[in-house]
Design a protein around this motif. Sequence first.
Motif, PDB file in Angstrom:
ATOM      1  N   SER A 447       0.806  -1.236   0.000  1.00 46.46           N
ATOM      2  CA  SER A 447       0.000   0.000   0.000  1.00 46.46           C
ATOM      3  C   SER A 447       0.832   1.276   0.000  1.00 46.46           C
ATOM      4  CB  SER A 447      -0.967   0.013   1.197  1.00 46.46           C
ATOM      5  OG  SER A 447      -1.856  -1.076   1.139  1.00 46.46           O
ATOM      6  N   ALA A 448       2.070   1.209  -0.504  1.00 46.26           N
ATOM      7  CA  ALA A 448       2.853   2.442  -0.610  1.00 46.26           C
ATOM      8  C   ALA A 448       2.207   3.408  -1.589  1.00 46.26           C
ATOM      9  CB  ALA A 448       4.280   2.120  -1.042  1.00 46.26           C
ATOM     10  N   PHE A 449       1.660   2.854  -2.684  1.00 45.24           N
ATOM     11  CA  PHE A 449       0.948   3.660  -3.666  1.00 45.24           C
ATOM     12  C   PHE A 449      -0.534   3.355  -3.555  1.00 45.24           C
ATOM     13  CE2 PHE A 449       5.197   3.163  -5.355  1.00 45.24           C
ATOM     14  CZ  PHE A 449       5.524   4.436  -5.784  1.00 45.24           C
ATOM     15  N   ARG A 450      -1.354   4.414  -3.504  1.00 44.59           N
ATOM     16  CA  ARG A 450      -2.793   4.246  -3.377  1.00 44.59           C
ATOM     17  C   ARG A 450      -3.481   5.056  -4.469  1.00 44.59           C
ATOM     18  NH1 ARG A 450      -1.267   4.141   2.450  1.00 44.59           N
ATOM     19  NH2 ARG A 450      -1.596   6.379   2.753  1.00 44.59           N
ATOM     20  N   LEU A 451      -4.162   4.365  -5.336  1.00 46.65           N
ATOM     21  CA  LEU A 451      -4.887   4.985  -6.439  1.00 46.65           C
ATOM     22  C   LEU A 451      -6.376   4.922  -6.086  1.00 46.65           C
ATOM     23  CD1 LEU A 451      -4.332   4.108 -10.215  1.00 46.65           C
ATOM     24  CD2 LEU A 451      -6.528   4.789  -9.310  1.00 46.65           C
ATOM     25  N   GLY A 452      -7.036   6.079  -5.976  1.00 46.79           N
ATOM     26  CA  GLY A 452      -8.430   6.113  -5.558  1.00 46.79           C
ATOM     27  C   GLY A 452      -9.348   6.686  -6.622  1.00 46.79           C
ATOM     28  N   ILE A 453     -10.581   6.211  -6.625  1.00 50.90           N
ATOM     29  CA  ILE A 453     -11.594   6.659  -7.575  1.00 50.90           C
ATOM     30  C   ILE A 453     -12.908   6.842  -6.841  1.00 50.90           C
ATOM     31  CG2 ILE A 453     -12.853   6.145  -9.710  1.00 50.90           C
ATOM     32  CD1 ILE A 453      -9.883   4.005  -8.972  1.00 50.90           C
ATOM     33  N   LYS A 454     -13.628   7.913  -7.164  1.00 51.24           N
ATOM     34  CA  LYS A 454     -14.966   8.119  -6.628  1.00 51.24           C
ATOM     35  C   LYS A 454     -15.828   8.785  -7.679  1.00 51.24           C
ATOM     36  CE  LYS A 454     -17.549  10.226  -2.852  1.00 51.24           C
ATOM     37  NZ  LYS A 454     -17.551  11.295  -1.840  1.00 51.24           N
ATOM     38  N   ILE A 455     -17.120   8.428  -7.675  1.00 48.43           N
ATOM     39  CA  ILE A 455     -18.087   8.974  -8.620  1.00 48.43           C
ATOM     40  C   ILE A 455     -19.242   9.561  -7.820  1.00 48.43           C
ATOM     41  CG2 ILE A 455     -19.618   8.449 -10.556  1.00 48.43           C
ATOM     42  CD1 ILE A 455     -17.847   5.989 -11.097  1.00 48.43           C
ATOM     43  N   ALA A 456     -19.696  10.761  -8.203  1.00 51.14           N
ATOM     44  CA  ALA A 456     -20.781  11.397  -7.453  1.00 51.14           C
ATOM     45  C   ALA A 456     -21.557  12.341  -8.360  1.00 51.14           C
ATOM     46  CB  ALA A 456     -20.238  12.139  -6.242  1.00 51.14           C
ATOM     47  N   ALA A 457     -22.581  12.941  -7.780  1.00 50.07           N
ATOM     48  CA  ALA A 457     -23.352  13.956  -8.493  1.00 50.07           C
ATOM     49  C   ALA A 457     -22.560  15.260  -8.546  1.00 50.07           C
ATOM     50  CB  ALA A 457     -24.681  14.183  -7.788  1.00 50.07           C
ATOM     51  N   PRO A 458     -22.848  16.123  -9.503  1.00 51.97           N
ATOM     52  CA  PRO A 458     -22.187  17.437  -9.532  1.00 51.97           C
ATOM     53  C   PRO A 458     -22.448  18.202  -8.244  1.00 51.97           C
ATOM     54  CG  PRO A 458     -23.329  17.015 -11.600  1.00 51.97           C
ATOM     55  CD  PRO A 458     -23.758  15.936 -10.655  1.00 51.97           C
ATOM     56  N   ARG A 459     -21.461  18.990  -7.842  1.00 52.44           N
ATOM     57  CA  ARG A 459     -21.571  19.792  -6.636  1.00 52.44           C
ATOM     58  C   ARG A 459     -21.611  21.275  -6.993  1.00 52.44           C
ATOM     59  NH1 ARG A 459     -23.025  15.892  -3.088  1.00 52.44           N
ATOM     60  NH2 ARG A 459     -21.528  14.201  -3.064  1.00 52.44           N
ATOM     61  N   SER A 460     -22.153  22.062  -6.088  1.00 47.94           N
ATOM     62  CA  SER A 460     -22.251  23.490  -6.352  1.00 47.94           C
ATOM     63  C   SER A 460     -20.853  24.082  -6.535  1.00 47.94           C
ATOM     64  CB  SER A 460     -22.966  24.184  -5.193  1.00 47.94           C
ATOM     65  OG  SER A 460     -22.244  24.034  -4.006  1.00 47.94           O
ATOM     66  N   GLY A 461     -20.724  24.941  -7.516  1.00 46.17           N
ATOM     67  CA  GLY A 461     -19.444  25.578  -7.792  1.00 46.17           C
ATOM     68  C   GLY A 461     -18.538  24.792  -8.701  1.00 46.17           C
ATOM     69  N   GLY A 462     -18.899  23.526  -8.992  1.00 43.82           N
ATOM     70  CA  GLY A 462     -18.109  22.718  -9.898  1.00 43.82           C
ATOM     71  C   GLY A 462     -16.822  22.202  -9.280  1.00 43.82           C
ATOM     72  N   PRO A 463     -15.964  21.557 -10.092  1.00 42.49           N
ATOM     73  CA  PRO A 463     -14.737  20.931  -9.573  1.00 42.49           C
ATOM     74  C   PRO A 463     -13.813  21.880  -8.827  1.00 42.49           C
ATOM     75  CG  PRO A 463     -15.198  20.171 -11.795  1.00 42.49           C
ATOM     76  CD  PRO A 463     -16.158  21.284 -11.535  1.00 42.49           C
ATOM     77  N   LEU A 464     -13.687  23.116  -9.316  1.00 41.25           N
ATOM     78  CA  LEU A 464     -12.761  24.044  -8.659  1.00 41.25           C
ATOM     79  C   LEU A 464     -13.222  24.334  -7.234  1.00 41.25           C
ATOM     80  CD1 LEU A 464     -10.244  25.784  -8.894  1.00 41.25           C
ATOM     81  CD2 LEU A 464     -11.681  27.646  -9.762  1.00 41.25           C
TER      82      LEU A 464
END
Length: 555
Positions: A447-464
């Motif tokens: 577990s030295a390297f951890r690659l994560g993924i998550k999927i969700a609904a859009p949030r207010s204000g967008g990715p930034l």
Amino acid sequence: MGTEGDNVRVIAGRYRLEARIGRGGMGVVWRAADQLLGRQVAVKELCLDESLSADEGRTQRERSLREARAVAQLRHPHIIVVHDVVEDDERPYIVMELIVGGSLADRIATAGPVDAAEAARIGVDLLGALRHAHDAGVLHRDLKPANVLMEAATGRVVLTDFGIAQVAGATTLTENGAFVGSPEYTAPERMSGARTGPESDLWSLGALLCTALSGESPFRRDSLGGILHAVVVDEVRPPAQAEPLLPVVRGLLERDPDRRLGAVEAEGMLRAFRETGRTPHVGTGYTPTRRDVPTRGRVPAPSVPPAPPAGTGPSAPETPAAGPPRRHSARSMLVAAALVAAMAGAGLSAAALLMRDSGDGGDPPARSAPRGAARTTPSSAAPSTSGPALPTPTVTVTRSSGASPASRAVPEGYRLARDPGGFTLAVPEGFTREPQGERVFYLSPGSAFRLGIKIAAPRSGGPLAVMRRSAAGGPSTNPGYRDGRVTATTRGTDPAALWEFSWDGFTRTEGARHTYDLCWEQDGRMYDVWVSAPVGRVAEAKRYFDVAVDSFEPS
């Protein structure tokens, strides 16, 4: 002093205790007669810790009385009326209105679950009560069906038993290192000991609504360790009966308290359901704020995540063959067992260990998740672990050709993983899949390297805005957080944001780490892909990150 005779006891020279009508962890409730005003009341006799010294016992009584008096200031039609707070024979008592009728738990036990319309009515009334309490700086901290009374004659919903409530700015009776509350209805941030705020009561309401609709909490398990694991780690699965109110239930059961549905918006959605038979989805005007104590302003509401994509589950990806046996379940249950010891008085915040060891692995703990693909140019050198903030990273985003993921060339040393969570991406050979709650991780050996993924609904204000909010919470979620930088970018024509930072890791053995995290919005969804690694191996981590975000596609 109380007087007693013929099985009748009078306290404070005024209240005659006639019959015991309830008992809980914080005390005994009596039906009593107020001999001065000639009315029936309920009197709660608070239990005190007999093992305390005289000074400690006196302090405990003073705190309990102070908190009870604060609750007595609350005036709301759906909050129990506290008439008086007295002390008799060095024992505190709370004198309350007498509600004729059982609790919501009693109703469910005798008549079964309620329908969506009745659940919405109960939810609206409780949200009004919670907002009033929160505005006054009072948290309930033990919201559950047993603490909701249903008046028989009118159907009035009454929130009671603020016995472990916390008043803003006060050290409470129960804050002595011991766990308080009901685990099936306790928010994950309270489990971790990280924070307790109005949002924690709202999580409890989400679990209560599920129980009212189905007859059972979604976090009920056969053991305390199982309950803790379900609250902190497992995928949250509202019951089928919650479908009519699903946007509200999912919004309230959002693990990130800063993105949890707020009381005002939840109440509005439930009112809309009562009027139209349909539950609207959350609007886009939410700007979360971080609170460690209740505020007097009303709490805005975050967006509601949708139901997980079809097929989401813990099974291994289609390719390649399964790797080493998963360590997650056994490890998490051992940590949960440690929390049981903490609850017995050891003072160990083992739930925090549970959250970190089985969830984020040093990556952003609770953020909007991803679907899509992007690429960033590697940094020219490893980031420093101290000193000034990192320079703004240069970000170039590429979009793969229209070829299907299966037909694209996979870099040497990688394999194409078709994940049952609804996406495909290239991961290094030897990395094994480990679903952890709302996220999916691919971990290197050790577990030295951890690659994560998550999927969700859009949030207010967008990715930034999402990345900036996460960065603002970085010091509380990533020990030794430093050198953080959020950069606006795009993925093709889709808005995106890159968050890069260093931190100390969760243990001294693990050591300092660096994280790359890209969040983008595409086709009405928000996707998040991140890689964290030891600071001395950031170039390798950056290659893993670039390949992951470039090859990522929704399936």
